[in-house]
Design a protein around this motif. Structure first.
Motif, PDB file in Angstrom:
ATOM      1  N   GLU A   1     -38.546  10.447 -70.076  1.00  0.00           N
ATOM      2  CA  GLU A   1     -37.227   9.920 -69.740  1.00  0.00           C
ATOM      3  C   GLU A   1     -37.339   8.948 -68.582  1.00  0.00           C
ATOM      4  O   GLU A   1     -38.059   9.197 -67.609  1.00  0.00           O
TER       5      GLU A   1
ATOM      6  N   ARG B   1     -26.171  12.872 -71.617  1.00  0.00           N
ATOM      7  CA  ARG B   1     -27.602  13.055 -71.387  1.00  0.00           C
ATOM      8  C   ARG B   1     -28.177  14.154 -72.280  1.00  0.00           C
ATOM      9  O   ARG B   1     -29.382  14.163 -72.575  1.00  0.00           O
TER      10      ARG B   1
ATOM     11  N   ARG C   1     -34.742   7.434 -66.041  1.00  0.00           N
ATOM     12  CA  ARG C   1     -33.364   7.544 -65.551  1.00  0.00           C
ATOM     13  C   ARG C   1     -33.063   6.317 -64.699  1.00  0.00           C
ATOM     14  O   ARG C   1     -33.803   5.999 -63.764  1.00  0.00           O
TER      15      ARG C   1
ATOM     16  N   THR D   1     -31.964   6.692 -69.890  1.00  0.00           N
ATOM     17  CA  THR D   1     -30.623   7.246 -69.716  1.00  0.00           C
ATOM     18  C   THR D   1     -30.003   6.684 -68.448  1.00  0.00           C
ATOM     19  O   THR D   1     -30.676   6.532 -67.431  1.00  0.00           O
TER      20      THR D   1
END
Length: 283
Positions: free
Chosen positions: A253, A238, A255, A229
């Motif tokens: 995840e 998100r 980031r 993301t």
């Protein structure tokens, strides 16, 4: 000739680095992709114009780890596999074979559910069949997709009988009903699915659930899932990643800095982190 093209391509990427600081626009991704060397092979997996894939092979005898790459573009005909040539070439130079699949998109005959989804599955099956001929390592296949392509990659990973090494989903849509919207990329969802989301219509609700990775059974045991993301993504919220992570807590995840298209711009910090994660998955 390949070395010359690669050098020019690399210079373009360096000169574009300032664009990433404010969020890379799609036009910059598309412009740089046009300067990437052409793929070695174009492989048809069906009779429709969009039923083909581009295969790039790294140097060396193999067997090569493989990235099955699915482009984004809101599932719309206007956006094709050509715009991911930049990251496909980056992957090839990093030692990966790349099978970048085109598929029928909204606006083409036969596109939508189930045609678009059928194309993705058939394209993957054609990759498996080609593996021995091109020294591809069938045990090290990574599914990777961006945005709409991320949705398709996660959907494919949950298909019965598939056991990819991993899935890297870049700004992926995971819940189609939640993503549908009157404007923006979400406005393409009803056209993809043949109807607007409607929880009171059991048939429509079931159709959406079957296409939404966050609502499906999930990948086979042992398949690693990484949801990438971007901090400043204004295209795919998100919450889409969070919905998948809530259903499948074993997924992780990653980031990264940047916006939506930084994830497919091979000169960005975001892409560098994606590559690093990918290398870790094929060791």
């Amino acid at each position: 000739m390949r070395a010359t093209c690669a050098l020019v391509f690399g210079l373009v990427l360096v000169s574009s680095s300032l664009a990433a600081q404010a969020g890379v626009p799609f036009s910059a991704v598309a412009d740089s992709a046009r300067l990437a060397p052409a793929a070695e092979l174009r492989i048809s997996y069906g009779s429709a114009a969009s039923q083909f894939a581009e295969l790039r092979l790294p140097q060396g005898p193999g067997p090569h780890p493989v990235v099955f790459l699915l482009h984004g573009g809101c599932w719309l005909r206007a956006y094709g596999v050509d715009h991911v040539a930049g990251i496909a070439e980056s992957l090839r130079r990093d030692g990966f074979a790349v099978f970048a699949a085109e598929y029928r998109r909204v606006g083409e005959e036969g596109a939508g559910a189930p045609g678009t989804f059928d194309d993705v599955r058939v394209a993957f099956d054609s990759l498996q069949a080609l593996a021995p001929r091109h020294s591809l390592d069938a045990e090290r296949v990574i599914l990777m997709g961006h945005s709409a392509g991320g949705q398709l990659a996660l959907w494919l990973a949950s298909e019965p009988g598939l056991r990819p090494r991993a899935v890297i989903a870049l700004a992926a849509v995971t819940d189609l009903a939640a993503f549908a919207a009157p404007s923006g990329c979400g406005s393409a969802v009803p056209r993809l699915m043949g109807a607007a989301p409607n929880p009171d219509d059991a048939e429509v609700a079931a159709r959406y659930a079957a296409a939404s990775p966050a609502l499906r059974a999930g990948p086979a045991e042992g398949t690693a899932v990484v949801l990438v993301t971007a901090e400043d993504d204004r295209t795919v919220p998100r919450a889409q990643a969070e919905a998948y992570l809530a259903r499948f807590p074993a997924a992780r995840e990653l980031r990264v800095p940047g916006a939506h298209f930084d994830l497919v711009a091979p000169w960005t910090e975001a892409w560098a982190r994606v590559l690093a994660a990918l290398r870790g998955l094929v060791r």
